[in-house]
Scaffold this active site. Structure first.
Site, PDB file in Angstrom:
ATOM      1  CB  SER A   9     -19.302  28.562 -14.813  1.00  0.00           C
ATOM      2  OG  SER A   9     -20.665  28.861 -15.020  1.00  0.00           O
ATOM      3  CG  ASN A  11     -16.692  25.981 -16.499  1.00  0.00           C
ATOM      4  OD1 ASN A  11     -16.150  27.024 -16.862  1.00  0.00           O
ATOM      5  ND2 ASN A  11     -17.926  25.668 -16.856  1.00  0.00           N
ATOM      6  CB  ALA A 239     -14.942  29.935 -26.018  1.00  0.00           C
ATOM      7  CE  LYS A 240     -14.841  30.145 -18.013  1.00  0.00           C
ATOM      8  NZ  LYS A 240     -15.695  29.672 -16.914  1.00  0.00           N
ATOM      9  NE  ARG A 241     -16.834  25.605 -27.403  1.00  0.00           N
ATOM     10  CZ  ARG A 241     -17.715  26.560 -27.162  1.00  0.00           C
ATOM     11  NH1 ARG A 241     -17.921  26.973 -25.922  1.00  0.00           N
ATOM     12  NH2 ARG A 241     -18.403  27.117 -28.150  1.00  0.00           N
TER      13      ARG A 241
END
Length: 283
Positions: A9, A11, A239-241
């Site tokens: 994704s 994002n 993780a991206k976050r």
């Protein structure tokens, strides 16, 4: 022919966990003389950034991968709407106005994806005009229609489908055309994916996807839920976050993508992996 896919994704930038997932999918397809696909999952509302898709392609090429690209999710909205309409017409979807906070406060149990929706809106009928709603799958009604279902994971073996453990999942979000469950299931069928590779954190979701395949008359692939890369410092998955170091940053810094791919390939099938920070340090 074995067909796999990598479906990021846009994002946030890709990190080592994504590289590992892409390599697993790529190599399993190539070892079987099959196809490896790239699909951009770009229906995440305002969080989707179209410019990241080109960054993803550069990252995969830097790792030495070759792929065929298929249509992004943004080109498939009519398919998602048609499937939702079909399930709605069959009485298997119901509107839900609950917020995440309300669900967390009213949930009686916790499942693999967090608080299990207790069915608050099931049977309530349509809300007032203009009220935003999500559309949930009535899992009990769906299972009554399909009967028992099974699926096979390449590593864990045969599984009895148990979608009820996730509750009545959302298939159409309030502000998005489809949830991950509906979109990914439809996309994999449309793209001819015969081996779905993804992390073990999505193992439980496959129970729902198997149910959707039965309801919508879709082909049933095999699955391969691979281990996750873990950050040594925190003990959590990359993780991206959590601002895990991006592949683009490594690439721009002159790191050797082929060498990084080789290091990741050396740890493809162990029972558990704890390599995040060690690989980040370049050792």
């Amino acid at each position: 022919m074995v067909t796999t896919r990598f479906a990021p994704s846009p994002n946030g930038s890709l990190h080592l966990g994504h590289a590992f997932a892409a390599l697993v999918a790529h190599d399993l397809a190539r070892e079987a003389g099959g196809r490896f696909l790239l699909r951009i999952e770009d229906i995440d509302g305002a969080r989707s950034r179209p410019e990241l898709a080109e960054e993803f392609r550069a990252d995969l090429a830097w790792l030495g991968l070759e792929w065929a690209e298929v249509a992004p999710q943004s080109a498939r909205l009519a398919d998602y709407a048609a499937a939702a309409d079909r399930l709605r017409a069959e009485g298997l979807l119901y509107p839900c106005t609950c917020t995440r906070a309300q669900i967390a406060a009213s949930a009686r149990e916790t499942g693999p994806e967090g608080p299990v929706y207790p069915g608050t809106c099931r049977g309530r009928g349509a809300p007032a005009p203009g009220v935003p709603v999500a559309w949930r799958l009535d899992v009990a009604a769906a299972l009554a229609r399909t009967g028992p279902l099974e699926w096979v994971d390449a590593l864990a073996g045969p599984q009895r489908a148990d979608p009820a453990r996730l509750g009545d999942v959302v298939l159409v979000r309030k502000n998005e055309p489809a949830s991950y469950h509906l979109a990914a299931t439809l996309d994999d069928a449309a793209d001819g994916v015969s081996l779905v590779t993804r992390g073990r954190d999505l193992f439980a979701a496959t129970h729902v996807h198997r149910l959707l395949q039965a309801l919508l008359g879709l082909p049933v692939p095999r699955w391969h839920h691979h281990p996750l890369l873990i950050d040594d410092a925190t003990g959590t998955k990359l993780a991206k976050r959590r601002n895990s170091p991006s592949l683009a940053d490594r690439r721009h810094a002159g790191e050797d993508g082929a060498a990084l791919a080789a290091a990741l390939r050396g740890h493809r099938f162990p029972a558990g992996i704890s390599l995040g920070q060690r690989l980040h340090r370049g050792t």
